[in-house]
Motif scaffolding. Structure first.
Motif, PDB file in Angstrom:
ATOM      1  N   ALA A 137       8.180   1.816  -8.897  1.00  0.00           N
ATOM      2  CA  ALA A 137       8.576   3.150  -8.431  1.00  0.00           C
ATOM      3  C   ALA A 137       9.074   3.089  -6.990  1.00  0.00           C
ATOM      4  CB  ALA A 137       7.392   4.109  -8.546  1.00  0.00           C
ATOM      5  N   ASN A 138       8.406   2.310  -6.144  1.00  0.00           N
ATOM      6  CA  ASN A 138       8.813   2.202  -4.744  1.00  0.00           C
ATOM      7  C   ASN A 138      10.191   1.554  -4.615  1.00  0.00           C
ATOM      8  OD1 ASN A 138       6.514   3.438  -3.869  1.00  0.00           O
ATOM      9  ND2 ASN A 138       5.436   1.547  -3.307  1.00  0.00           N
ATOM     10  N   SER A 139      10.445   0.542  -5.455  1.00  0.00           N
ATOM     11  CA  SER A 139      11.760  -0.117  -5.410  1.00  0.00           C
ATOM     12  C   SER A 139      12.848   0.879  -5.804  1.00  0.00           C
ATOM     13  CB  SER A 139      11.785  -1.310  -6.370  1.00  0.00           C
ATOM     14  OG  SER A 139      10.736  -2.200  -6.074  1.00  0.00           O
ATOM     15  N   LEU A 140      12.570   1.657  -6.854  1.00  0.00           N
ATOM     16  CA  LEU A 140      13.572   2.619  -7.327  1.00  0.00           C
ATOM     17  C   LEU A 140      13.774   3.745  -6.313  1.00  0.00           C
ATOM     18  CD1 LEU A 140      12.599   2.846 -11.108  1.00  0.00           C
ATOM     19  CD2 LEU A 140      14.342   1.398 -10.049  1.00  0.00           C
ATOM     20  N   ALA A 141      12.691   4.126  -5.628  1.00  0.00           N
ATOM     21  CA  ALA A 141      12.806   5.166  -4.599  1.00  0.00           C
ATOM     22  C   ALA A 141      13.764   4.693  -3.505  1.00  0.00           C
ATOM     23  CB  ALA A 141      11.437   5.488  -4.009  1.00  0.00           C
ATOM     24  N   ALA A 142      13.646   3.418  -3.129  1.00  0.00           N
ATOM     25  CA  ALA A 142      14.543   2.871  -2.102  1.00  0.00           C
ATOM     26  C   ALA A 142      15.981   2.845  -2.607  1.00  0.00           C
ATOM     27  CB  ALA A 142      14.080   1.470  -1.707  1.00  0.00           C
ATOM     28  N   VAL A 143      16.151   2.441  -3.870  1.00  0.00           N
ATOM     29  CA  VAL A 143      17.509   2.408  -4.436  1.00  0.00           C
ATOM     30  C   VAL A 143      18.106   3.813  -4.456  1.00  0.00           C
ATOM     31  CG1 VAL A 143      18.842   1.979  -6.545  1.00  0.00           C
ATOM     32  CG2 VAL A 143      17.120   0.311  -5.791  1.00  0.00           C
ATOM     33  N   GLY A 145       0.793  -1.233   0.000  1.00  0.00           N
ATOM     34  CA  GLY A 145       0.000   0.000   0.000  1.00  0.00           C
ATOM     35  C   GLY A 145       0.822   1.278   0.000  1.00  0.00           C
ATOM     36  N   GLY A 146       2.148   1.170  -0.016  1.00  0.00           N
ATOM     37  CA  GLY A 146       2.994   2.355   0.115  1.00  0.00           C
ATOM     38  C   GLY A 146       3.103   3.168  -1.165  1.00  0.00           C
ATOM     39  N   LEU A 147       3.501   4.434  -0.980  1.00  0.00           N
ATOM     40  CA  LEU A 147       3.738   5.309  -2.124  1.00  0.00           C
ATOM     41  C   LEU A 147       5.212   5.726  -2.108  1.00  0.00           C
ATOM     42  CD1 LEU A 147       0.541   7.546  -1.894  1.00  0.00           C
ATOM     43  CD2 LEU A 147       0.993   5.659  -3.508  1.00  0.00           C
ATOM     44  N   PRO A 148       5.740   6.133  -3.277  1.00  0.00           N
ATOM     45  CA  PRO A 148       7.188   6.395  -3.340  1.00  0.00           C
ATOM     46  C   PRO A 148       7.690   7.390  -2.287  1.00  0.00           C
ATOM     47  CG  PRO A 148       6.275   6.320  -5.547  1.00  0.00           C
ATOM     48  CD  PRO A 148       5.110   6.200  -4.603  1.00  0.00           C
ATOM     49  N   HIS A 149       6.959   8.476  -2.029  1.00  0.00           N
ATOM     50  CA  HIS A 149       7.498   9.452  -1.080  1.00  0.00           C
ATOM     51  C   HIS A 149       7.556   8.891   0.346  1.00  0.00           C
ATOM     52  CE1 HIS A 149       3.149  10.160  -0.632  1.00  0.00           C
ATOM     53  NE2 HIS A 149       3.444  10.594   0.567  1.00  0.00           N
ATOM     54  N   GLU A 150       6.636   7.962   0.656  1.00  0.00           N
ATOM     55  CA  GLU A 150       6.672   7.344   1.985  1.00  0.00           C
ATOM     56  C   GLU A 150       7.877   6.403   2.108  1.00  0.00           C
ATOM     57  OE1 GLU A 150       1.859   7.001   2.728  1.00  0.00           O
ATOM     58  OE2 GLU A 150       2.913   5.358   1.723  1.00  0.00           O
ATOM     59  N   ILE A 151       8.113   5.655   1.045  1.00  0.00           N
ATOM     60  CA  ILE A 151       9.254   4.729   1.055  1.00  0.00           C
ATOM     61  C   ILE A 151      10.540   5.542   1.259  1.00  0.00           C
ATOM     62  CG2 ILE A 151      10.539   3.013  -0.307  1.00  0.00           C
ATOM     63  CD1 ILE A 151       7.694   2.019   0.327  1.00  0.00           C
ATOM     64  N   LEU A 189      10.722  -7.181 -11.997  1.00  0.00           N
ATOM     65  CA  LEU A 189      12.163  -7.063 -12.263  1.00  0.00           C
ATOM     66  C   LEU A 189      12.457  -6.748 -13.725  1.00  0.00           C
ATOM     67  CD1 LEU A 189      13.647 -10.013 -10.163  1.00  0.00           C
ATOM     68  CD2 LEU A 189      13.698  -7.571  -9.624  1.00  0.00           C
ATOM     69  N   VAL A 190      11.548  -7.121 -14.613  1.00  0.00           N
ATOM     70  CA  VAL A 190      11.795  -6.877 -16.041  1.00  0.00           C
ATOM     71  C   VAL A 190      11.778  -5.368 -16.340  1.00  0.00           C
ATOM     72  CG1 VAL A 190      10.973  -7.386 -18.381  1.00  0.00           C
ATOM     73  CG2 VAL A 190      10.849  -9.136 -16.614  1.00  0.00           C
ATOM     74  N   SER A 191      11.118  -4.590 -15.499  1.00  0.00           N
ATOM     75  CA  SER A 191      11.197  -3.133 -15.626  1.00  0.00           C
ATOM     76  C   SER A 191      12.290  -2.555 -14.724  1.00  0.00           C
ATOM     77  CB  SER A 191       9.860  -2.483 -15.246  1.00  0.00           C
ATOM     78  OG  SER A 191       8.867  -2.855 -16.165  1.00  0.00           O
ATOM     79  N   ILE A 192      12.420  -3.113 -13.531  1.00  0.00           N
ATOM     80  CA  ILE A 192      13.395  -2.562 -12.578  1.00  0.00           C
ATOM     81  C   ILE A 192      14.817  -2.655 -13.127  1.00  0.00           C
ATOM     82  CG2 ILE A 192      14.484  -2.983 -10.329  1.00  0.00           C
ATOM     83  CD1 ILE A 192      11.706  -3.640  -9.239  1.00  0.00           C
ATOM     84  N   ILE A 193      15.162  -3.797 -13.712  1.00  0.00           N
ATOM     85  CA  ILE A 193      16.556  -3.994 -14.147  1.00  0.00           C
ATOM     86  C   ILE A 193      16.973  -2.965 -15.208  1.00  0.00           C
ATOM     87  CG2 ILE A 193      18.129  -5.617 -15.288  1.00  0.00           C
ATOM     88  CD1 ILE A 193      16.649  -7.880 -13.736  1.00  0.00           C
TER      89      ILE A 193
END
Ligand SMILES: [Zn+2]
Length: 528
Positions: free
Chosen positions: A218-224, A182-188, A247-251
């Motif tokens: 987006a949340n994964s990238l925000a953490a990175v 349920g998270g959003l990028p700015h919260e992450i 992962l096919v988009s994240i990578i």
């Protein structure tokens, strides 16, 4: 030096929680090998404590060689009130025996008191003791902080204490999980910053998120972007509810957009194929509009776009499609990417120079078969035979005169299938009959009976998996059926495909390809 971000694939565990996603054990082995070739850093094989199929997978891959990937097993911290050494779940992990283990623990106080039914202090002890126990048996212990973001929002102090318990015990990576998605990028971003103030600067952090707000990537990238160097996700974002992080988009985002080190840049060219391979084995239709790798990702329609994009691709394309193994498509005149085929042909050791008559012939055959509903992503063996046939190199090992299948319903034993097969092998007519628990099984038995005297090496081969898909895009005429068969002989596992209006005929095609492939490969390797 570019910062290295490691990718942790959980398609084989969390991905299978997705509705309609199921893999046989052979599928899982094939996917693991394909992901290893892509140079994924970690491949989570399953949860050995939760089902016997997963335990068998770990036994099966113990002898396999993985060049880059580390296989990991997944499990939970010990149960409340039990010593780690005596916890059956932890023992199952040790028995599974991969080099790396990942365990999850509770971060959210509400879950500890209401779901686990134990005290907050006992939960901290469970985390620390489980990790210390596992460190004696594994090269690496990864800690998944389940519900971390939700826990942090409710009881920040306690959520952080669970992380510190895992850190103090010596976990190699603390993975922050947005389990409910349920998270959003700015919260992450904010929460990762807070975590970094509390843990030691050298402690590696990871991220594992679900896609319930459609923000998993987006949340994964925000953490990175906040310095997290370990990203968990699945191929095509398969997973529970709305899925995991894709992962096919994240990578490609990590490598091409954020200029970080991840898998080797050249391997990005395999992404489209890997995405389709996994969707084929999952028996899920590829997602046409999937970013980077979908059929429509670089498809252009309409006069102005097309002429502009042909002159200057960057006008309507965010990257060169070839970088991720995709190709530009100009709708109206369907241009299949010939370079793609040449690349694939090279992979199978068939040498095709650019724009030769052979290349054109293969391309033409391929286009025609794809129009009829064939898909070769999960059927490498059929594709290899297709190329051989188009090049005129193919010599069939037997010829079919005819077959016949009957299914009888018998009150006492249920339905029984019988098949008769008439073929010619090396000019000699053979006529055999066999029964089976279904029509395809009976056909397989009858065909082998006819062939095994001539080709005894077929005895080592068996049919491992059988998938059927109804191709509804052909509904207007007659519905077509695509059959995908996986076969193996202990040395290798391969896939073949057949398409027909008739399910038996589609199965027969895939069956014949499977046998032809085995005989041809053994002959080339002098194993006959
Ligand atoms: Zn998950």
């Amino acid at each position: 030096m570019k910062r290295l971000v490691k990718v942790y694939d959980t398609t084989l565990r969390d991905g299978t929680q997705g509705e309609g996603v199921a893999f046989s054990m052979e599928d899982k082995v094939r996917i693991a090998q394909r992901l290893d070739a892509l140079c994924i850093h970690y491949i989570e094989g399953g949860w050995p404590g939760s089902n016997p199929k997963d335990l068998r997978f770990f036994k099966r891959v113990q002898d396999a060689v993985f060049k880059t990937a580390k296989i990991t097993a997944f499990g939970a911290t010990r149960r409340p009130g039990v010593r780690a050494e005596e916890d059956t779940n932890l023992q199952a992990l040790v028995e599974a025996g991969p080099p790396v283990v990942t365990i999850f623990g509770k971060s959210w106080d509400f879950h500890v008191t209401h779901a686990l039914g134990t005290t907050l202090e006992e939960n901290l002890a469970m985390i620390g003791e489980s990790i210390r126990f596992l460190l004696k048996h594994f090269e690496e212990v990864i800690y998944d902080a389940e519900h971390f973001f939700d826990g942090f929002k409710r009881n920040r102090e306690y959520a952080l204490r669970t992380l510190l318990a895992a850190e103090a015990a010596g976990a190699h990576c603390l993975v922050l999980c947005d389990t409910n998605g349920g998270g959003l990028p700015h919260e992450i971003t904010e929460i990762v910053r807070e975590v970094k103030k509390v843990v030691k600067p050298a402690t590696p952090l990871g991220i594992h998120v679900h896609n319930d707000t459609e923000c998993a990537v987006a949340n994964s990238l925000a953490a990175v972007a906040e310095g997290v160097n370990h990203v968990q996700g699945t191929i095509n974002g398969y997973g529970e509810r709305c899925g995991n992080a894709n992962l096919v988009s994240i990578i490609p985002n990590l490598v091409l957009k954020m200029a970080l080190q991840c898998i080797p840049e050249g391997n990005l060219r395999e992404l489209r194929e890997v995405s389709r391979f996994v969707s084929e084995l999952a028996n899920r239709k590829p997602w046409t509009a999937q970013p980077y790798v979908g059929d429509s990702a670089f498809a252009h329609k309409g006069g102005i776009h097309v002429s502009a994009v042909l002159k200057h691709p960057e006008t309507y394309e965010h990257i060169d499609p070839e970088l991720v193994g995709n190709h530009r498509r100009v709708l109206v005149s369907e241009l299949a990417g010939q370079s793609n085929i040449l690349w694939k042909a090279k992979e199978y050791g068939i040498d095709l120079d650019k724009d030769t008559p052979e290349a054109r012939r293969i391309l033409q055959t391929l286009k025609q078969l794809e129009d009829e509903g064939y898909q070769f992503e999960g059927a490498e063996a059929s594709f290899e035979l297709l190329m051989e046939r188009a090049l005129g190199n193919h010599r069939p090992y037997f010829e079919l005169d005819g077959y016949r299948v009957t299914v009888d319903e018998r009150k006492a034993d249920g339905p029984i299938a019988e098949a008769t097969v008439r073929i010619r092998v090396k000019g000699i007519p053979e006529h055999t009959a066999a029964s089976g628990n279904g029509p395809v099984n009976a056909l397989d038995h009858a065909l082998r009976k006819a062939l095994e005297d001539f080709y005894p090496n077929l005895k080592a081969m068996s049919l491992l998996d059988y998938k059927v898909r109804i191709l509804d895009e052909f509904k207007g005429t007659a519905a077509k059926t695509r059959v995908l068969i996986t076969s193996g002989d202990g040395d290798e596992t391969w896939g073949t495909v057949g398409v027909s209006d008739n399910i038996i005929d589609a199965s027969w095609q895939a069956l014949v390809d499977s046998i032809e492939y085995k005989l041809r490969r053994d002959e080339r390797h002098g194993r006959r």
